[in-house]
Design an enzyme around this catalytic site. Structure first.
Site, mmCIF file in Angstrom:
data_model
loop_
_atom_site.group_PDB
_atom_site.id
_atom_site.type_symbol
_atom_site.label_atom_id
_atom_site.label_comp_id
_atom_site.label_asym_id
_atom_site.label_seq_id
_atom_site.Cartn_x
_atom_site.Cartn_y
_atom_site.Cartn_z
ATOM 1 N N ASP A 179 0.840 -1.193 0.000
ATOM 2 C CA ASP A 179 0.000 0.000 0.000
ATOM 3 C C ASP A 179 0.883 1.254 0.000
ATOM 4 O OD1 ASP A 179 -1.640 2.244 1.445
ATOM 5 O OD2 ASP A 179 -3.130 0.774 0.848
ATOM 6 N N CYS A 196 -5.857 4.086 -3.965
ATOM 7 C CA CYS A 196 -6.030 2.658 -3.740
ATOM 8 C C CYS A 196 -7.335 2.053 -4.232
ATOM 9 C CB CYS A 196 -5.814 2.323 -2.268
ATOM 10 S SG CYS A 196 -6.630 3.415 -1.126
ATOM 11 N N LYS A 213 -5.980 -5.863 3.201
ATOM 12 C CA LYS A 213 -6.870 -4.715 2.997
ATOM 13 C C LYS A 213 -7.713 -4.897 1.741
ATOM 14 C CE LYS A 213 -6.382 0.070 1.463
ATOM 15 N NZ LYS A 213 -5.461 1.202 1.280
ATOM 16 N N HIS A 260 -10.845 -2.714 0.664
ATOM 17 C CA HIS A 260 -11.098 -1.343 0.205
ATOM 18 C C HIS A 260 -11.917 -1.265 -1.088
ATOM 19 C CE1 HIS A 260 -9.360 2.949 0.842
ATOM 20 N NE2 HIS A 260 -10.679 2.894 0.878
ATOM 21 N N SER A 293 -8.672 1.514 4.419
ATOM 22 C CA SER A 293 -7.302 1.917 4.745
ATOM 23 C C SER A 293 -7.053 2.036 6.238
ATOM 24 C CB SER A 293 -6.969 3.258 4.083
ATOM 25 O OG SER A 293 -6.854 3.119 2.694
ATOM 26 N N ASP A 301 0.012 -0.857 -4.831
ATOM 27 C CA ASP A 301 -1.237 -0.335 -5.389
ATOM 28 C C ASP A 301 -1.069 1.011 -6.068
ATOM 29 O OD1 ASP A 301 -0.925 1.200 -3.074
ATOM 30 O OD2 ASP A 301 -3.048 1.110 -2.536
ATOM 31 N N ASN A 302 -0.049 1.768 -5.699
ATOM 32 C CA ASN A 302 0.270 3.046 -6.339
ATOM 33 C C ASN A 302 1.573 3.559 -5.735
ATOM 34 O OD1 ASN A 302 -2.367 3.820 -4.353
ATOM 35 N ND2 ASN A 302 -0.525 5.011 -3.949
#
Length: 474
Positions: free
Chosen positions: A22, A62, A121, A123, A146, A271-272
């Site tokens: 994350d 995310c 997670k 989300h 998150s 995720d980014n």
């Protein structure tokens, strides 16, 4: 393909593990140049597997990024890029989430006999109808959103985003809250232990393990267990990254111990990109070096993420793929590896990238003619091959290159020779600018653009009333 790579004939039903960090940046691990974080397990993955240096997610944040991994589609395609209640990131007690009618990786693999688990997670919706157990996962152990979305944060928001209804951060087992608030310092350790237990339990049959870690996460000071807290050279951020590396090493060692390594594909990514500190020399909120921009934007440092794939005997060791591919490709690739059937009644944007995983590096070619960078519902950039075009915009809410209240000009960057996006070469390549503008026009018709709905998009999931996930009510 086997003749090109020299690999053994793959097993018919390999195990699949996707490790999804994350907010971890491109330059946050040693195989991608980190000078401060010790990541020996990831060095091992790179030495025994393949680095992917142009592997992208579909959003700088995310929720939409995770929707693409699950569905093989742009978030705009499945309605998970924005909503009127939350914006682009789902908050607690939201009535929105991934539509249960979407087909996820877990459902594709479940249909051919895989045991499926998400440990970490989610989300993509915290209401019972929108949880992972309704999307093909046999097991969910983790948090529904998150790690910074706590009751304390909600109280500061008050009425905004229903903050006064946000519950203590829940740890869930399937659709039931088992702890609240969960101790965030223990999440990586507990997720790892649960993942090992799942692998051991399903060692005799094919399994899909999705391990979306909560760390480094969205807080200014990420969490880590006692064994790692205060031990890195980069404060809490480094502590959390080094614990993630430890976790990866535990799983790789367990696969070897159980003699599952040659029957298991492990994909490790994020995720980014990292949010970054205000000072570019300060790595305390992560590093996207040498890429331009921070997470949460359409900058290259937000969309391009460090990615490793490991499968002894199948993926050539110590190799690098420098071709554009993305998280959207995992669903069609996993389906191809397992002789699964993709849904025929919907558009899937991803591609089967088995050649990028297994073939000799000199033969690799990206399956993408175009790749799109959206900020929520606004198309901001298009990539084709080595070229990334930022479109001229009169208005925007956030942009990695344009200043507020000033119209942005056309920008063209060569992402191979100029990963930091320092030199605008649009005046030198008018024909490339025209071609990429044509690709942008196609995207607007298909996926939409601000004020213009796309013709091939699907709705998100929605419930009539949303309730907090709490110990008392669940």
């Amino acid at each position: 393909m086997a003749g090109q790579s020299g690999r053994a004939e793959p097993p018919q039903r390999p195990n699949m593990i996707v490790i999804f960090c994350d907010n971890l940046g491109y330059g946050d691990i040693e195989p991608f140049g980190s000078p401060v974080h010790r990541t020996p397990a990831l060095r091992r993955m790179a030495a025994e597997g393949r680095r992917f240096t142009h592997f992208c997610v579909t959003s700088g944040v995310c929720t939409p990024s995770r929707a693409s991994l699950m569905t093989g589609c742009y978030a705009q395609r499945v309605g998970m890029h924005t909503n009127p209640r939350d914006g682009q990131v789902l908050r607690p007690v939201s009535p929105y989430g991934l539509n249960p009618t979407e087909i996820t990786i877990a459902e594709v693999l479940e249909d051919v006999g895989y045991a499926t688990a998400i440990i970490g997670k989610w989300h993509l919706g915290d209401q019972p109808e929108l949880l992972p157990t309704r999307q093909g996962f046999d097991l969910f152990f983790g948090i529904p959103y998150s790690d910074d979305m706590t009751a304390e944060t909600g109280r500061r928001l008050g009425e905004r985003l229903d903050g006064n209804r946000w519950p203590p951060l829940p740890l869930m087992h399937n659709d039931r809250v088992i702890e609240a608030p969960v101790d965030r310092n223990q999440l990586t350790r507990r997720y790892t232990e649960c993942a090992v237990e799942f692998i051991r339990e399903h060692r005799g049959s094919p399994f899909f393990l999705y391990l979306p870690h909560a760390m480094p996460g969205s807080t200014k000071e990420p969490f880590a267990s006692d064994a790692f807290r205060g031990h890195s050279r980069n404060g809490p951020w480094g502590d959390s990254v080094e614990e993630l590396d430890w976790s990866t090493g535990v799983l790789l060692d367990e696969l070897v111990r159980l003699k599952l390594d040659r029957n298991t594909l492990v994909v490790w990514t994020s995720d980014n990109g990292a949010p970054l500190a205000s000072n570019p020399d300060d790595l305390s909120r992560g590093s996207n070096r040498p890429l331009h921009g921070r997470g949460y934007t359409t900058g290259e440092g937000a969309f391009r993420v460090p990615t490793l794939m490991w499968w002894p005997g199948q993926i050539p060791a110590g190799t690098t793929c420098d071709q554009l591919c993305s998280t959207m490709d995992l669903l069609p690739t996993f389906a191809a590896l397992t002789d699964s059937t993709l849904p025929k009644n919907r558009i899937i944007d991803g591609h089967d990238i088995r050649p990028l995983m297994f073939d000799g590096v000199s033969t690799l070619r990206s399956p993408y003619d175009a790749f799109y960078y959206y900020q929520q519902d606004q198309l901001q950039a298009v990539r084709s091959g080595r070229w990334k075009l930022f479109l001229p915009l009169d208005s925007f809410t956030r942009h990695p290159h344009f200043a507020p209240n000033r119209p942005g000009q056309t920008l063209l960057f060569d992402l191979v020779d100029d990963p930091g996006c320092e030199t605008n070469v649009a005046p030198d390549h008018p024909e490339i600018v025209r071609r990429l503008n044509g690709l942008a026009t196609q995207a607007r018709g298909d996926l939409g653009d601000r004020g213009r709905p796309g013709k091939n998009v699907r709705p998100p999931g929605h419930v009539s009333r949303a309730n907090p996930q709490t110990l008392s009510e669940r």
